[in-house]
Write a protein that holds these residues in place. Structure first.
Motif, PDB file in Angstrom:
ATOM      1  N   ILE A   8      -0.059  -2.922  -0.643  1.00 50.63           N
ATOM      2  CA  ILE A   8       1.214  -2.225  -0.481  1.00 50.63           C
ATOM      3  C   ILE A   8       1.047  -0.767  -0.879  1.00 50.63           C
ATOM      4  CG2 ILE A   8       3.644  -2.132  -1.164  1.00 50.63           C
ATOM      5  CD1 ILE A   8       3.413  -5.060  -1.981  1.00 50.63           C
ATOM      6  N   ILE A  13       6.704   2.685   3.075  1.00 50.28           N
ATOM      7  CA  ILE A  13       7.899   1.852   3.284  1.00 50.28           C
ATOM      8  C   ILE A  13       9.032   2.763   3.737  1.00 50.28           C
ATOM      9  CG2 ILE A  13       9.555   0.292   2.217  1.00 50.28           C
ATOM     10  CD1 ILE A  13       7.383  -0.489   0.217  1.00 50.28           C
ATOM     11  N   PHE A  98       3.915  -6.304   6.741  1.00 51.74           N
ATOM     12  CA  PHE A  98       4.132  -6.042   5.319  1.00 51.74           C
ATOM     13  C   PHE A  98       3.630  -7.255   4.546  1.00 51.74           C
ATOM     14  CE2 PHE A  98       6.773  -5.688   1.422  1.00 51.74           C
ATOM     15  CZ  PHE A  98       6.419  -4.391   1.052  1.00 51.74           C
TER      16      PHE A  98
END
Length: 295
Positions: A8, A13, A98
């Protein structure tokens, strides 16, 4: 970065990613208006979805366990506490787009307490304390003990003892002596009672206000079952005047818990002294002064 198989990068994002995830997993919501929430927090990225929903995604691998914890436990805690808490309406799964779980929540109206006008600070303090007392009464069977998912909130302060030795070097003279004494007193008052639910991050960013009153408590990412001393810190960070005494009275914890709470507060204040944000440095100075004045 990798944790639990997740890769991540919080900087990636954005709204197009969230829109793609919704199209993939919750197509009924994919066409709703979507916009980032500026005060969404550091651990997660939040987006408002239409008028009634929000989307929340972990911003780094270390925060992934918080997602599944909230998905599992928030529905159970909601029946115990006297104020609204986030409601999970969709559990997003890890995918090629994701690589971690994520959540869709019901939107809770309200303004964060740090910026809201509070009509009666004493009532606000009492309502918050009563919420935390009710939270302590929630069923603990199978609930998560303190650990990385809670940033070790609710665990023994000894976990931070090595770091604290370095943090004490950020102050000098009587301030260092006083801060060291507060930390020693905290370590000398270990938690020996039953483990109960704690929120773990009782800050004015996680308390919502409507019509001048406390209306909801959000962000249970640092919650768990352990020592509730970490939930006392707001008495030094944000409560003022008579509201501080109300909170102390209504929280119904013993002197040892308050001693450990002062340990949590001095640890956090010394961390914030080195912040790049002037407002955080100013808050750290106020907390340090309050704590030292109490000795």
């Amino acid at each position: 970065m990798r944790s639990d198989g997740a890769t991540i990068d919080g900087a990636t994002i954005d709204a197009p990613l969230v829109r793609a995830l919704l199209s993939e997993q919750f197509p009924a919501w994919a066409a709703l208006p979507l916009r980032p929430v500026d005060e969404g927090g550091n651990d997660h990225r939040m987006f408002r979805l239409g008028d009634a929903l929000s989307v929340r995604l972990p911003s780094a691998p270390g925060y992934v366990p918080q997602v599944e914890k909230e998905q599992s436990w928030l529905p159970r805690l909601a029946a115990t506490v006297p104020l609204p808490i986030p409601t999970v309406v969709g559990a997003g799964r890890a995918s090629a787009r994701f690589s971690a779980p994520w959540s869709v929540y019901g939107w809770l109206e309200g303004e964060p307490a740090w910026s809201a006008a509070i009509d009666d600070p004493e009532r606000f303090a009492a309502d918050l304390a009563r919420f935390l007392v009710a939270l302590r009464g929630a069923d603990t069977a199978g609930a998560p003990a303190p650990g990385p998912h809670s940033a070790f909130r609710g665990g023994p302060l000894e976990h931070w003892d090595d770091e604290m030795r370095d943090l004490l070097l950020r102050v000098e003279g009587s301030e260092r002596d006083g801060a060291a004494g507060i930390w020693r007193d905290a370590l000398a008052a270990p938690h020996t009672g039953p483990t109960t639910w704690f929120h773990g991050d009782v800050s004015t960013h996680n308390l919502l206000v409507r019509d001048g009153e406390l209306s909801a408590v959000i962000d249970f990412g640092c919650s768990g079952v352990g020592d509730t001393a970490c939930d006392t810190v707001i008495v030094w960070t944000h409560l003022h005047g008579a509201a501080r005494g109300v909170y102390r009275r209504e929280l119904e914890v013993d002197d040892a818990t308050w001693a450990r709470g002062r340990g949590w507060a001095i640890w956090k204040a010394l961390i914030m002294l080195d912040s790049r944000w002037p407002a955080q440095v100013a808050l750290a100075r106020r907390v340090l002064e309050r704590l030292l004045d109490e000795r």
